[in-house]
Write a protein that holds these residues in place. Structure first.
Motif, PDB file in Angstrom:
ATOM      1  N   CYS A 113      33.231 -39.003  11.909  1.00  0.00           N
ATOM      2  CA  CYS A 113      34.569 -38.466  11.635  1.00  0.00           C
ATOM      3  C   CYS A 113      35.137 -39.003  10.329  1.00  0.00           C
ATOM      4  N   ASN A 114      34.268 -39.030   9.288  1.00  0.00           N
ATOM      5  CA  ASN A 114      34.782 -39.345   7.958  1.00  0.00           C
ATOM      6  C   ASN A 114      35.793 -38.271   7.553  1.00  0.00           C
ATOM      7  N   TRP A 115      36.799 -38.664   6.761  1.00  0.00           N
ATOM      8  CA  TRP A 115      37.774 -37.684   6.307  1.00  0.00           C
ATOM      9  C   TRP A 115      37.102 -36.748   5.315  1.00  0.00           C
ATOM     10  N   SER A 147      37.431 -32.656   3.590  1.00  0.00           N
ATOM     11  CA  SER A 147      38.025 -31.338   3.416  1.00  0.00           C
ATOM     12  C   SER A 147      37.212 -30.639   2.334  1.00  0.00           C
ATOM     13  N   SER A 172      36.714 -29.054   7.604  1.00  0.00           N
ATOM     14  CA  SER A 172      37.582 -30.218   7.456  1.00  0.00           C
ATOM     15  C   SER A 172      37.535 -31.036   8.738  1.00  0.00           C
ATOM     16  N   GLN A 173      37.730 -32.335   8.597  1.00  0.00           N
ATOM     17  CA  GLN A 173      37.824 -33.198   9.766  1.00  0.00           C
ATOM     18  C   GLN A 173      38.565 -34.482   9.403  1.00  0.00           C
ATOM     19  N   ARG A 174      39.237 -35.050  10.368  1.00  0.00           N
ATOM     20  CA  ARG A 174      39.888 -36.340  10.201  1.00  0.00           C
ATOM     21  C   ARG A 174      40.217 -36.902  11.583  1.00  0.00           C
ATOM     22  N   GLU A 175      40.350 -38.202  11.620  1.00  0.00           N
ATOM     23  CA  GLU A 175      40.664 -38.877  12.878  1.00  0.00           C
ATOM     24  C   GLU A 175      42.164 -39.012  13.028  1.00  0.00           C
ATOM     25  N   CYS A 177      38.741 -37.142  16.936  1.00  0.00           N
ATOM     26  CA  CYS A 177      38.284 -36.482  15.706  1.00  0.00           C
ATOM     27  C   CYS A 177      38.682 -35.011  15.751  1.00  0.00           C
TER      28      CYS A 177
END
Length: 218
Positions: A192-194, A196, A144-147, A153
């Motif tokens: 850093c596109n959202w 999951s 998972s990643q998000r800003e 990020c």
């Protein structure tokens, strides 16, 4: 020996579909021997290979996540009363589709699952004829990643790779989404596109080098 094994594997892959008419129902053969044989042959269209593939995929379907091929459950070193010595693949065919199965008592699932196995094939499979076993890769993807508000990020990646050793022993090692094959449906992580994403991805090559894969999301 390698030439004989390769030839037997090719012959088994061709004949498995035509010979299954005399095979007992799916429970009447040792499934890991069938997985090994059917995988080598590119999963020929047949009832035994369809069942073997279903078990192969079910094992990577959480939970638990198991080695899709458990080669240590296939006794390739077994002896047979045959007029001439059989090659490993010929013995494998006999085990998978002709031997009478042993009755096993079902056991309740355990709360903890071994993440690796020191067990291995009971014959030498280090030759290139069995490269298709070592081609199997299992990626347990947890990413998972998000800003955040500050523009940083935040990334979480606990991806693991399950792979097979020289003699078919299975290991889990740390990996990352950067190592996941393009065939996966993992979204573009970009800048850093959202994202999951959780899945188990398995890929392999048959004895002729043809590529195959499956992915199970959860």
């Amino acid at each position: 020996m390698n030439h004989k094994v390769r030839t037997a594997a090719a012959a088994a892959a061709i004949t498995v579909s035509s010979l299954v008419g005399s095979v007992e129902p799916a429970q009447a053969y040792q499934v890991d021997c069938a997985i090994l044989l059917c995988l080598a042959g590119g999963w020929p269209a047949s009832a035994p290979c369809a069942h073997a593939r279903a078990v192969f995929i079910r094992r990577i379907t959480p939970w638990p996540i198991e080695p899709p091929l458990q080669i240590w459950r296939c006794p390739m070193g077994a002896s047979f009363n045959a007029p001439a010595p059989l090659s490993p693949m010929e013995r494998l065919y006999d085990i998978a589709f002709r031997e009478v199965p042993q009755v096993r008592v079902p056991q309740a699932p355990l709360p903890l699952v071994r993440v690796q196995s020191d067990e291995q094939a009971d014959i030498d499979i280090s030759g290139d004829a069995f490269d298709f076993v070592r081609s199997i890769r299992v990626f347990h993807i947890q990413f998972s990643q998000r800003e955040n508000r500050d523009g940083d990020c935040n990334r979480y990646d606990s991806t693991r790779l399950g792979s097979y050793g020289v003699q078919g022993d299975y290991r889990w090692t740390r990996s990352s989404v950067a190592q996941v094959p393009p065939a996966s449906q993992l979204p573009d992580t970009g800048h850093c596109n959202w994202v999951s994403y959780r899945s188990v991805f398995v890929d392999w090559r048959d004895h002729e080098g043809n590529y195959g894969f499956e992915e199970v999301r959860y």
